[in-house]
Design a protein around this motif. Structure first.
Motif, mmCIF file in Angstrom:
data_model
loop_
_atom_site.group_PDB
_atom_site.id
_atom_site.type_symbol
_atom_site.label_atom_id
_atom_site.label_comp_id
_atom_site.label_asym_id
_atom_site.label_seq_id
_atom_site.Cartn_x
_atom_site.Cartn_y
_atom_site.Cartn_z
ATOM 1 N N GLN A 1 0.824 -1.205 0.000
ATOM 2 C CA GLN A 1 0.000 0.000 0.000
ATOM 3 C C GLN A 1 0.861 1.260 0.000
ATOM 4 O O GLN A 1 0.490 2.282 -0.597
ATOM 5 C CB GLN A 1 -0.924 0.006 1.221
ATOM 6 C CG GLN A 1 -1.907 1.179 1.254
ATOM 7 C CD GLN A 1 -2.909 1.140 0.106
ATOM 8 O OE1 GLN A 1 -3.682 0.191 -0.021
ATOM 9 N NE2 GLN A 1 -2.905 2.161 -0.742
ATOM 10 N N GLU B 1 -7.958 -8.343 -6.914
ATOM 11 C CA GLU B 1 -8.739 -7.631 -5.903
ATOM 12 C C GLU B 1 -7.838 -6.804 -4.986
ATOM 13 O O GLU B 1 -8.204 -5.711 -4.536
ATOM 14 C CB GLU B 1 -9.555 -8.622 -5.070
ATOM 15 C CG GLU B 1 -10.637 -9.353 -5.837
ATOM 16 C CD GLU B 1 -10.103 -10.521 -6.675
ATOM 17 O OE1 GLU B 1 -8.896 -10.820 -6.561
ATOM 18 O OE2 GLU B 1 -10.892 -11.116 -7.431
ATOM 19 N N ASP C 1 -6.714 -3.637 -6.864
ATOM 20 C CA ASP C 1 -7.844 -2.719 -6.967
ATOM 21 C C ASP C 1 -8.038 -1.981 -5.644
ATOM 22 O O ASP C 1 -8.275 -0.761 -5.620
ATOM 23 C CB ASP C 1 -9.104 -3.495 -7.334
ATOM 24 C CG ASP C 1 -10.300 -2.586 -7.562
ATOM 25 O OD1 ASP C 1 -10.227 -1.718 -8.448
ATOM 26 O OD2 ASP C 1 -11.302 -2.733 -6.836
ATOM 27 N N MET C 2 -7.901 -2.694 -4.531
ATOM 28 C CA MET C 2 -8.041 -2.077 -3.207
ATOM 29 C C MET C 2 -6.905 -1.075 -2.961
ATOM 30 O O MET C 2 -7.147 0.032 -2.453
ATOM 31 C CB MET C 2 -8.018 -3.147 -2.123
ATOM 32 C CG MET C 2 -8.143 -2.587 -0.706
ATOM 33 S SD MET C 2 -7.779 -3.815 0.573
ATOM 34 C CE MET C 2 -5.994 -4.011 0.347
ATOM 35 N N TYR C 3 -5.680 -1.435 -3.321
ATOM 36 C CA TYR C 3 -4.544 -0.523 -3.116
ATOM 37 C C TYR C 3 -4.746 0.773 -3.892
ATOM 38 O O TYR C 3 -4.462 1.869 -3.395
ATOM 39 C CB TYR C 3 -3.244 -1.187 -3.566
ATOM 40 C CG TYR C 3 -2.812 -2.382 -2.737
ATOM 41 C CD1 TYR C 3 -2.957 -2.387 -1.357
ATOM 42 C CD2 TYR C 3 -2.252 -3.506 -3.346
ATOM 43 C CE1 TYR C 3 -2.564 -3.485 -0.601
ATOM 44 C CE2 TYR C 3 -1.845 -4.599 -2.593
ATOM 45 C CZ TYR C 3 -2.000 -4.592 -1.222
ATOM 46 O OH TYR C 3 -1.605 -5.675 -0.480
ATOM 47 N N ARG D 1 -7.642 2.132 -4.959
ATOM 48 C CA ARG D 1 -8.750 2.912 -4.408
ATOM 49 C C ARG D 1 -8.359 3.569 -3.082
ATOM 50 O O ARG D 1 -8.698 4.731 -2.832
ATOM 51 C CB ARG D 1 -9.983 2.022 -4.214
ATOM 52 C CG ARG D 1 -10.700 1.676 -5.520
ATOM 53 C CD ARG D 1 -12.009 0.954 -5.312
ATOM 54 N NE ARG D 1 -11.816 -0.447 -4.936
ATOM 55 C CZ ARG D 1 -11.980 -0.931 -3.724
ATOM 56 N NH1 ARG D 1 -12.352 -0.123 -2.732
ATOM 57 N NH2 ARG D 1 -11.802 -2.207 -3.469
ATOM 58 N N THR D 2 -7.641 2.852 -2.247
ATOM 59 C CA THR D 2 -7.205 3.395 -0.950
ATOM 60 C C THR D 2 -6.274 4.582 -1.135
ATOM 61 O O THR D 2 -6.313 5.549 -0.362
ATOM 62 C CB THR D 2 -6.504 2.300 -0.120
ATOM 63 O OG1 THR D 2 -7.410 1.222 0.100
ATOM 64 C CG2 THR D 2 -6.035 2.845 1.224
#
Length: 285
Positions: A153, A202, A205-207, A209-210
């Motif tokens: 992240q 997934e 995609d989360m990294y 968006r965060t």
């Protein structure tokens, strides 16, 4: 595996790759499989192509003349020198790498080719030594998967920080198609070879968006990851390792290096079963 152990093994593996005798035929075969055209390869110094790519970020980057571009994990400068041609004399390309051997090799090629719009900066990609809002586009090629999962992240946060508003990310990386079994995740040869540390779609995609990105696109290239082994000639020169996902030769690493058992197990893995080459594109608002 501890993060420190991972970083030590990755460092040793890529220092070995930087100091190995170049195998131009192997590098060309790998790059061609991942979508580099004859014209693109003609614009890249052969010594910069170490067969470490897993895709072609330029397929989505759409670089323009005069832009400032940053390449995360630039290695010997394979993508940096091509980007430099695309942005022209009025543009600038900055290669970021933490490996001193790779930086030395990249700077030697820069001097030889007189690439005046290129610079290389020693820095981890989890804490990039560039100012906020300083680049229009970030590229990267088969590097982020080498960062331990607990620190990935940070890479995406840093990308968002150094991009100008409206800037974009265009990277190629290896992602896992499914949850990796322990025999793969715990194999250091496969970690430094870009497989064992791969996140799933997934996760990326989360990294994104965060970190605040939007309009993201993550697409499987459907390239053959086994090219790293099928394209091999003789890359064990002076203890050299093969390409990004190829088996790591015995003795190339220390401090958490792949064991002989890990290396032998890695040779029997069908990379395409567990992972794929993906293009990732996203915009900063």
């Amino acid at each position: 595996m501890k993060n420190e152990t991972i970083y030590d093994a990755v460092h040793e593996r890529y220092a070995t790759a930087a100091n190995a005798k170049e195998d131009h035929a192997y590098g060309k075969a790998v790059a061609t499989e991942f979508g580099y055209s004859v014209e693109e390869l003609a614009n890249i110094p052969e010594d910069a192509n170490l067969g470490l790519s897993c895709g072609n970020p330029f397929a989505l980057a759409n670089l323009k003349e005069g832009e400032t571009v940053c390449d995360l994990g630039s290695g010997a400068g394979f993508d940096v020198f091509l980007a430099a041609k695309k942005v022209g004399a009025s543009g600038k390309v900055i290669g970021i790498d933490v490996n001193k051997d790779m930086l030395k090799k990249a700077n030697q090629i820069k001097e030889k080719t007189q690439a005046n719009n290129v610079s290389f900066v020693e820095s981890p990609i989890t804490k990039i030594a560039l100012p906020d809002g300083s680049v229009e586009c970030i590229i990267s090629n088969c590097v982020i998967n080498l960062v331990p999962e607990t620190e990935k992240q940070l890479v995406f946060n840093e990308m968002a920080r150094i991009l100008k508003p409206g800037g974009r990310v265009a990277i190629s990386d290896i992602l896992a198609k499914k949850e990796l079994p322990s025999r793969v995740k715990d194999n250091m040869a496969l970690y430094v070879g870009c497989i064992a540390g791969a996140s799933q779609v997934e996760g990326y995609d989360m990294y994104l968006r965060t970190a605040g990105f939007n309009d993201s696109l993550i697409v499987n290239d459907k390239s053959d990851l086994n090219v790293y082994t099928t394209a091999q000639q003789d890359k064990t020169v002076g203890g050299a390792a093969s390409g990004c996902c190829g088996p790591v030769s015995t003795g190339c690493c220390s401090n958490g290096a792949p064991s002989t058992a890990d290396e032998e197990d890695a040779k029997n893995i069908d990379f395409n079963e567990f992972a794929g080459s993906y293009k990732i594109y996203a915009l900063k608002p």
